[in-house]
Write a protein that holds these residues in place. Structure first.
Motif, short mmCIF file in Angstrom:
data_model
loop_
_atom_site.label_atom_id
_atom_site.label_comp_id
_atom_site.label_asym_id
_atom_site.label_seq_id
_atom_site.Cartn_x
_atom_site.Cartn_y
_atom_site.Cartn_z
N ALA A 70 0.83 -1.20 0.00
CA ALA A 70 0.00 0.00 0.00
C ALA A 70 0.87 1.26 0.00
N LYS A 76 -2.06 5.16 -5.58
CA LYS A 76 -2.72 4.76 -4.33
C LYS A 76 -4.22 4.50 -4.54
N TRP A 80 -6.10 0.89 -3.73
CA TRP A 80 -7.18 0.68 -2.76
C TRP A 80 -8.46 0.27 -3.45
#
Length: 224
Positions: A70, A76, A80
């Motif tokens: 992560a 990002k 996610w």
């Protein structure tokens, strides 16, 4: 049924490390399935303690790997979007801290969640370790059998784990209905029947492609 491929979205340096960790993490994922199985069957206090410690250590490694991926992800938001669901399975072990809340049946939820988490982790691990579709399918089927038998045992549908394992294996491979008739068992009956059809179709397709390629003239076969 399409084999899941591991997709790396990290920076080049992090991607290299992630690829090196693929096989060790894959092995740990399959071992985790056996650890959770042992926790369901263990009765001796020392064995229960040992398996619990091993389970938490493995879980900590999974959390560390996920956190690393992560943090090192280049995009990002995409990371996610694709991996948010893994947080659910990583959070499941925390339910064990609330076993005192028996009126909420959290203890049983925690055990069921642990089995499902191990099953998902084991299936993903098979994808990391095996490149052949048949080998991958065999490994995933083994994980499904173990997970189903554990669920039936944990939920109290079977008093003998050996019988639960036998029924789960038969239902997974052939679609034979489980001998248990509870609500969860009927749901598993349907899911395993669908899975057995998918397995049969995948194996039949793989065998058909193999013999088709074998009977094709050498000049028409793709160059290796």
């Amino acid at each position: 049924m399409e084999k899941q491929q591991t997709v790396h979205e990290e920076t080049p340096e992090a991607e290299g490390l992630a690829r090196r960790l693929d096989k060790p993490m894959g092995v740990l994922g399959l071992v985790f399935v056996l650890i959770v199985l042992g926790q369901s069957l263990a009765r001796e206090p020392w064995l229960v303690t040992t398996l619990t410690v091993l389970g938490w250590l493995a879980w900590a490694v999974f959390v560390a790997e996920f956190a690393y991926r992560a943090v090192s992800a280049r995009d990002k938001r995409r990371f996610w979007t694709r991996n948010w669901w893994q947080l659910i399975f990583l959070a499941v072990p925390f339910l064990r801290f609330f076993r005192a809340l028996a009126f909420l049946r959290v203890a049983r939820v925690a055990r069921v969640g642990g089995v499902l988490s191990a099953a998902v982790r084991g299936s993903r691990s098979a994808g990391r370790l095996l490149s052949g579709r048949i080998g991958w399918l065999a490994a995933v089927t083994g994980v499904v059998v173990l997970a189903t038998s554990q669920l039936l045992y944990v939920l109290g549908d079977y008093d003998d784990y050996a019988v639960a394992l036998y029924d789960a294996a038969l239902a997974t491979v052939s679609g034979e209905p489980l001998s248990a008739d509870s609500g969860p068992a009927r749901v598993l009956d349907v899911l395993l029947a669908v899975y057995s059809v998918a397995v049969f179709a995948t194996v039949a397709g793989a065998l058909g492609a193999y013999f088709l390629d074998r009977n094709r003239p050498t000049s028409e076969r793709p160059a290796e």
